[in-house]
Write an enzyme that holds these catalytic residues in place. Structure first.
Site, short mmCIF file in Angstrom:
data_model
loop_
_atom_site.label_atom_id
_atom_site.label_comp_id
_atom_site.label_asym_id
_atom_site.label_seq_id
_atom_site.Cartn_x
_atom_site.Cartn_y
_atom_site.Cartn_z
N LYS A 1 40.86 29.86 5.73
CA LYS A 1 41.42 31.22 5.71
C LYS A 1 41.96 31.69 7.06
O LYS A 1 42.09 32.89 7.31
CB LYS A 1 40.41 32.26 5.17
CG LYS A 1 39.69 31.92 3.93
CD LYS A 1 40.45 31.11 2.93
CE LYS A 1 41.41 31.85 2.07
NZ LYS A 1 42.03 30.89 1.07
N HIS B 1 39.81 20.72 7.59
CA HIS B 1 38.87 21.80 7.93
C HIS B 1 37.61 21.19 8.57
O HIS B 1 36.66 21.93 8.84
CB HIS B 1 38.42 22.56 6.68
CG HIS B 1 39.46 23.40 6.01
ND1 HIS B 1 40.34 24.20 6.68
CD2 HIS B 1 39.73 23.61 4.69
CE1 HIS B 1 41.11 24.85 5.82
NE2 HIS B 1 40.76 24.50 4.61
N SER C 1 38.95 37.52 4.13
CA SER C 1 39.81 36.66 3.33
C SER C 1 38.97 35.62 2.56
O SER C 1 39.22 35.35 1.38
CB SER C 1 40.82 35.96 4.27
OG SER C 1 41.67 35.12 3.56
#
Ligand code: PPS
Length: 288
Positions: free
Chosen positions: A45, A100, A130
Site C-alpha cells: 500500500k 514486498h 490504505s
C-alpha cells in the site's frame, strides 16, 4: 478459491497463502538477478502499482499500449508470488520485478548483482489506512472489525507482511550496498513530473519532454483508476470484493487525518519515534 485462509510464515513474517507457497518463497530467495533488472520494493500500500505503471511507461517512451493491455502483475511480477516462474518473460528490454519481501531475504542476492533497486516508501499512517481498507476487500487477508483493532496490530508489526518499521529500516540500511533509489509516495504526489525525471536519471533512461508529458498524464490517479490493467477490477469479487472497497481508493496524502483520533495519532507518533530512532528518514505527514 485457492488457499484463501492459509497463512505462510516466512522468516517469521505471515504472508497470504493464496499468493505464496514455501516453493514460491524459496524461488524468490534463490533468484539470480542480472544486470539490467529493476526491482521495485515496497511495503504493501505504498504506491507499488503507481511505480509499476511509471516504469512501464518510461520503458515504452510514453506509449500506453502495454500499460493498457497487459495487467501490472504480468509486466512487473512479484518475485515471491506463486505465478512468478511462469510469468517471467525473457524478452527485450529490462525485467521489471516487484517485491514486498524484507531486505534480509533479498539483499545478499542483490549485492552480488548489478540490479537496480527502487524503494518506494509512504507515510505509515496513510499506509495503515490504505491497508485497513485493503483487508476489507481482500478475501485472502484476515478480517478486522474496526480500524482501531487493525491499527494496534499494525503498530505491533503483527499484520501480514510484518512490521512496516522493520521493512523500511532494513531496506534503507542497504542503500549504500546496492544500486538504490529511495523515493516516496509523497514525492510522487507533490511533483509527479520531477519524480518521473528522477527515476529516468536513476535508470539511465533519457526521455524527451513530450514523452514525459505522456507518462505524467497516464500516471495520474484519475487515469490509472480507469485503467483495468492496474485497478484490479479484473480480479473477481470472490478474491477482491470491490463492493467493500476499491483498490484505487482515494490516492491522496493525509487521509489518516480522517481516520485517526488525536490519541491514536499521538500513540502512533510515539511508537514511530521509538522504532525509527537512529534512522534519519523523514516523512511528509500531509502536503499542506
Ligand atoms: S499493493 O496492494 O501493495 O500493490 O498496493 P499499492 O499499489 O502499493 O498501493 C495502493 C495505494 O496506492 C494508491 N495509488 C495511487 N495514488 C495516487 N496516484 C496514483 N496514480 C495511484 N495509483 C495507486 C491507491 O489508491 C492506494 O492508496 P489508497 O490510499 O488506498 O487510495
Amino acid at each position: 478459491m485457492d488457499r484463501m485462509s492459509v497463512t505462510e510464515i516466512f522468516n517469521g513474517i505471515p504472508l497470504p497463502g493464496h499468493l505464496h507457497t514455501p516453493e514460491s518463497l524459496q524461488y524468490a530467495q534463490d533468484f539470480q538477478f542480472k544486470e539490467g533488472d529493476i526491482l521495485i520494493v515496497t511495503y504493501p500500500k505504498s504506491g507499488t502499482t503507481w511505480m509499476q505503471e511509471i516504469l512501464t511507461l518510461i520503458y515504452s517512451q510514453g506509449d500506453t499500449e502495454i500499460a493498457m493491455t497487459v495487467p501490472n502483475w504480468e509486466r512487473a511480477p512479484w518475485l515471491e508470488h506463486t505465478y512468478f516462474k511462469d510469468t517471467l518473460k525473457e524478452g527485450e528490454g529490462p525485467r521489471i520485478l516487484t517485491t514486498h519481501l524484507p531486505s534480509n531475504v533479498l539483499a545478499p542476492a542483490l549485492q552480488n548483482s548489478k540490479a537496480k533497486v527502487i524503494y518506494l516508501a509512504r507515510n505509515p499512517k496513510d499506509v495503515a489506512v490504505s491497508f485497513y481498507y485493503f483487508h476489507k476487500m481482500a478475501k485472502f487477508l484476515p478480517d478486522f472489525n474496526t480500524f482501531s483493532e487493525f491499527l494496534d496490530r499494525f503498530l505491533e508489526g503483527k499484520v501480514h507482511y510484518g512490521s512496516w518499521f522493520d521493512h523500511v529500516k532494513g531496506w534503507y540500511r542497504q542503500r549504500n550496498n546496492l544500486d538504490f533509489l529511495y523515493i516516496t509516495y509523497e514525492d510522487l504526489k507533490k511533483d509527479l513530473r520531477r519524480s518521473i525525471k528522477k527515476v529516468c536519471r536513476f535508470l539511465g533512461c533519457p526521455m524527451y519532454s513530450k514523452e514525459v508529458d505522456k507518462v505524467e498524464h497516464h500516471c495520474r490517479f484519475p487515469e490509472m483508476s480507469q485503467n483495468m490493467m492496474v485497478n484490479y477490477m479484473l480480479i473477481p469479487n470472490e478474491i477482491l470484493d470491490h463492493d467493500q472497497s476499491k483498490f484505487m481508493r482515494k490516492g491522496i496524502v493525509g487521509d489518516w487525518r480522517q481516520h485517526m483520533t488525536p490519541e491514536q495519532s499521538d500513540a502512533f507518533d510515539k511508537i514511530f519515534q521509538e522504532k525509527m530512532s537512529g534512522c534519519n528518514l523523514q516523512f511528509l505527514w500531509s502536503l499542506d
